[in-house]
Design an enzyme around this catalytic site. Structure first.
Site: not given
Ligand code: NAI
Length: 332
Positions: A233, A262, A294
């Site tokens: 993000r 964005e 994105h």
């Molecule tokens: P997820 O929920 O499986 O993993 C997120 C991880 O980040 C969790 O392990 C959580 O504990 C950790 N986390 C939370 N706070 C943190 C911190 N302060 N420091 C370090 N780690 C922390 O989510 P997933 O599916 O892996 O997605 C991650 C992110 O990717 C989403 O939140 C979304 O913003 C982004 N995303 C971007 C896309 C794109 O097209 N560019 C598409 C899909 C997701």
């Protein structure tokens, strides 16, 4: 047939949702969901939104007045919703995972492009310029990748980096020790990760704790040769601080699939306009910055999965269920 108002739709949304939809009368709107457009949902018990829709308290009130009960997010993130205000007013369901591979592979694509300067050689050879001066990269093998957030996408990205023979450092407030032991990497503090990584890739959600996790201070900790990659993000990075670090050559490169401002730019063809965002314009102009719009999620597999899970979320709601696996919870 229940009606669902879809906001911020593009041709690929139309294709994938039309392919899988059987049960709903879908109204596809190109406009983003905001206070000016929310009234389009009139008569729809469900609204479907995406990453740059602004679901603030005003929008939530308009949706409720128009009879909307269900908000379907056709994405994983939900930082664009006023969750506190929505509580008790809307049921919010999302697609928690559609293809972690799509996003993780895109992160690696940005690294490879930046490192081997493929974006430059592509332009050169199209002009029959076959010089390779200035295109020197480095071996990823043996370098250190710092991964912030080791959830679904972070884990796939770690496996990709391991395939390249990279060392891994990771930080996550909820570490997955079993995965770390299996893959042979360690969790470290974010400070250590910033200081010791050659490539830093962000895979955490945007929360109050992660906003500007990459800031003036963390950028100053990074190695001079460091790449910062953001496919999560935009607001995880203070863009002005990033711009300063790049200009002062304190870090080497940035690959950004997301950008903090964005909303009015990404997903739109603004090629005929003067972009009045100076930070974005300067970032775009830099040879060591690659910005994609994105699009990390944009694979056939992810689009199919987004459509199927979103529609099955709607099925669950309209079948009268009250417990949902994909419900967005305010505490995150
Ligand atoms: P997820 O929920 O499986 O993993 C997120 C991880 O980040 C969790 O392990 C959580 O504990 C950790 N986390 C939370 N706070 C943190 C911190 N302060 N420091 C370090 N780690 C922390 O989510 P997933 O599916 O892996 O997605 C991650 C992110 O990717 C989403 O939140 C979304 O913003 C982004 N995303 C971007 C896309 C794109 O097209 N560019 C598409 C899909 C997701």
């Amino acid at each position: 047939m229940e009606k669902i108002a879809f906001f911020d739709t593009k041709p690929y949304d139309y294709e994938s949702f039309t392919k899988y939809n059987k049960n709903y009368d879908i109204r596809f709107f190109e406009d983003k969901l905001n206070p000016g457009t929310a009234a389009l949902s009139k008569g729809c018990r469900a609204v479907c939104a995406f990453v740059n829709d602004d679901i603030n308290s005003e929008v939530i009130d308009i949706l409720r007045e128009n009879g909307t009960e269900l908000l379907l997010m056709r994405c994983a993130g939900y930082n664009n919703i006023d969750l506190k205000y929505a509580e008790g007013k809307l049921t919010i369901l999302r697609v928690p995972a559609y293809s972690p591979y799509a996003v993780a592979e895109h992160a690696m694509a940005l690294i490879l492009l930046l490192n081997r300067k493929v974006h430059k050689s592509y332009i050169r050879t199209r002009d029959y310029n076959f010089s390779i001066n200035g295109l020197t990269g480095f071996d990823l093998h043996g370098k250190t990748a710092g991964i912030i957030g080791t959830g679904k996408i972070g884990q796939v990205f770690i496996d990709i980096c391991k395939g390249f023979g990279m060392n891994i450092l990771a930080s996550d407030p909820y570490p997955n020790h079993e995965f770390a032991a299996d893959r042979g990497f360690e969790y470290v503090s974010t400070d250590k990760l910033f200081a010791e990584s050659d490539i830093i890739s962000l895979h955490c959600p945007l929360t109050k704790d992660t906003r500007y996790i990459v800031n003036e201070d963390s950028l100053r900790r990074m190695k001079k040769n460091a790449f910062i990659i953001n496919t999560s993000r935009g607001k995880l990075i203070d863009s002005e601080a990033l711009l300063r670090a790049l200009r002062e050559k304190r870090i080497a490169a940035a690959g950004l699939d997301v950008y903090e401002e964005e909303t009015d730019v990404f997903y739109e063809d603004r090629s005929g306009d003067i972009i009045d965002d100076e930070v974005l314009s300067l970032l775009v102009s830099m040879p060591n910055v690659i910005i994609t719009s994105h699009q990390a999620f944009l694979t056939e597999e992810a689009l199919s999965s987004i459509a199927q899970v979103t529609l099955s979320n709607a099925d669950e709601f309209f079948s009268g269920k009250t417990e949902f696996a994909n419900k967005v919870r305010a505490e995150y």
